[in-house]
Design a protein around this motif. Structure first.
Motif, short mmCIF file in Angstrom:
data_model
loop_
_atom_site.label_atom_id
_atom_site.label_comp_id
_atom_site.label_asym_id
_atom_site.label_seq_id
_atom_site.Cartn_x
_atom_site.Cartn_y
_atom_site.Cartn_z
N GLU A 29 1.04 -1.09 -0.01
CA GLU A 29 0.10 0.04 0.01
C GLU A 29 0.84 1.42 0.19
O GLU A 29 2.24 1.09 0.19
CB GLU A 29 -0.73 -0.11 1.44
CG GLU A 29 0.18 0.12 2.56
CD GLU A 29 -0.59 0.15 3.96
OE1 GLU A 29 -1.78 -0.23 4.05
OE2 GLU A 29 0.08 0.73 4.76
N CYS A 57 -3.15 4.73 -1.44
CA CYS A 57 -3.18 3.86 -2.57
C CYS A 57 -3.60 2.49 -1.80
O CYS A 57 -2.77 2.11 -0.84
CB CYS A 57 -2.17 3.61 -3.35
SG CYS A 57 -1.94 5.25 -4.48
N GLU A 58 -4.51 1.65 -2.13
CA GLU A 58 -4.50 0.26 -1.54
C GLU A 58 -3.47 -0.64 -1.89
O GLU A 58 -3.09 -1.33 -1.07
CB GLU A 58 -5.95 -0.20 -1.95
CG GLU A 58 -6.66 -1.21 -1.14
CD GLU A 58 -7.93 -1.74 -1.63
OE1 GLU A 58 -8.43 -2.71 -1.03
OE2 GLU A 58 -8.39 -0.81 -2.54
N HIS A 96 -8.43 8.96 -7.42
CA HIS A 96 -9.17 8.06 -7.82
C HIS A 96 -10.56 8.36 -8.29
O HIS A 96 -11.07 9.52 -7.92
CB HIS A 96 -9.77 7.32 -6.25
CG HIS A 96 -10.10 5.77 -6.33
ND1 HIS A 96 -11.51 5.82 -6.64
CD2 HIS A 96 -9.49 4.77 -6.17
CE1 HIS A 96 -11.71 4.35 -7.02
NE2 HIS A 96 -10.48 3.69 -6.67
N ASP A 98 -13.53 7.31 -8.11
CA ASP A 98 -14.72 7.52 -6.99
C ASP A 98 -14.50 8.46 -5.83
O ASP A 98 -13.67 8.33 -5.01
CB ASP A 98 -14.85 6.09 -6.56
CG ASP A 98 -16.16 5.98 -5.64
OD1 ASP A 98 -16.73 7.12 -5.34
OD2 ASP A 98 -16.46 4.97 -4.68
N SER A 101 -14.41 7.13 -2.29
CA SER A 101 -13.41 6.22 -1.93
C SER A 101 -12.61 6.31 -0.70
O SER A 101 -12.26 7.79 -0.69
CB SER A 101 -12.53 5.70 -2.80
OG SER A 101 -11.40 4.91 -2.51
N GLU A 102 -12.37 5.54 0.19
CA GLU A 102 -11.52 6.04 1.34
C GLU A 102 -10.06 6.22 0.89
O GLU A 102 -9.02 6.77 1.62
CB GLU A 102 -11.43 4.99 2.41
CG GLU A 102 -10.74 3.66 2.18
CD GLU A 102 -10.82 2.73 3.34
OE1 GLU A 102 -10.37 3.21 4.33
OE2 GLU A 102 -11.70 1.82 3.52
N TYR A 103 -9.56 5.84 -0.55
CA TYR A 103 -8.53 5.88 -1.01
C TYR A 103 -8.36 7.03 -1.85
O TYR A 103 -9.10 6.74 -3.01
CB TYR A 103 -7.90 4.55 -1.50
CG TYR A 103 -7.75 3.53 -0.43
CD1 TYR A 103 -7.02 3.51 0.48
CD2 TYR A 103 -8.82 2.56 -1.00
CE1 TYR A 103 -7.24 2.39 1.42
CE2 TYR A 103 -9.03 1.35 -0.06
CZ TYR A 103 -8.10 1.44 1.19
OH TYR A 103 -8.38 0.30 2.03
N GLU A 106 -5.17 6.83 -7.18
CA GLU A 106 -5.38 5.34 -8.04
C GLU A 106 -4.05 4.64 -7.61
O GLU A 106 -2.79 5.37 -7.30
CB GLU A 106 -4.88 5.81 -9.66
CG GLU A 106 -6.25 6.57 -10.25
CD GLU A 106 -7.24 5.59 -10.91
OE1 GLU A 106 -7.05 4.35 -10.53
OE2 GLU A 106 -7.84 6.11 -11.76
#
Ligand SMILES: [Zn+2]
Length: 235
Positions: A29, A57-58, A96, A98, A101-103, A106
């Motif tokens: 991450e 980023c995830e 990102h 969306d 999103s919590e992230y 991208e």
């Protein structure tokens, strides 16, 4: 450990039996630093709660998980409470799509061009003295954004490191003064040059990286450490 002379690739302290294989580009991450915090007094293995990071980023640079060039031997302290999965770059990471999103960013993509703001000691084009400088009492200072991000990301201005650098910083400044004021060709000039070389040498017990940076800043771009060492080293 052999490749790095048993030293942490970030703070240059000796790594003996313990140490981490740190991923320069995080494999899982990516986080960003929000507040640098400070080392807790007398608890050098802890960073104060005021150090804050958040996830961007995830997934990180997963394809570099087993890439030798992405590995660095690091002390546990530089790696765990400080570097972690931080990886500052000059560019904005793509936002990102969306917004909920919590992230916020991208994930990085294989082959992306980016400019890291974290110094990598194995980068053949890296000239550390362009980004960092040290005072006579061993305090680290930045000269560029890369220097600043490197110090903040790794906690290189933490008290325990500053304290540990005092002796070597004082010595190298003093040796340089003596060297510069010695008569050219004299025994004194030779003596102080060899003292400087021994402090910045790869086998030095002092902080050789710091000594090299101090030397290059003192000569203000008029010479490299490598040239100095080649001229004055005793075979
Ligand atoms: Zn370290």
């Amino acid at each position: 450990m052999e490749a790095q002379r048993h030293r942490c690739g970030y703070c240059e302290l000796q790594v003996t039996s313990y140490g981490d294989v740190e991923h320069y580009r995080p494999k899982s991450e990516i986080k960003q630093l929000e507040a640098v915090g400070e080392e807790q007094e007398n608890l050098h293995n802890l960073v104060s709660k005021s150090r804050k990071t958040s996830k961007m980023c995830e997934d990180g640079y997963w394809w570099l998980a087993y890439d030798w060039d992405n590995y660095l031997l690091s002390c546990t302290l530089c790696n765990r409470p400080y570097k972690g999965t931080l990886f500052p770059i000059k560019e904005q990471r793509p936002v990102h799509p969306d917004p909920a999103s919590e992230y916020p960013c991208e994930n990085p993509k294989q082959g992306d061009q980016e400019t890291p703001l974290l110094m990598n000691p194995f980068d053949p084009n890296l000239a550390p003295s362009e980004h960092l400088e040290f005072t006579e009492s061993g305090l680290i200072k930045h000269k560029t954004d890369t220097g600043k991000e490197t110090i903040d990301t790794l906690g290189l201005s933490r008290d325990s490191l500053n304290t540990g650098r005092i002796w070597a910083a004082k010595k190298i400044f003093q040796y340089f003064k003596n060297f510069a004021s010695a008569a050219p060709g004299s025994d004194a000039e030779k003596l102080f040059a060899s003292e400087i070389v021994s402090m910045g040498n790869e086998t030095s017990i002092a902080s050789p990286g710091m000594c090299r940076i101090i030397y290059e800043n003192l000569v203000d771009g008029q010479g490299t450490w490598e040239a100095f060492e080649n001229k004055w080293k005793v075979d």
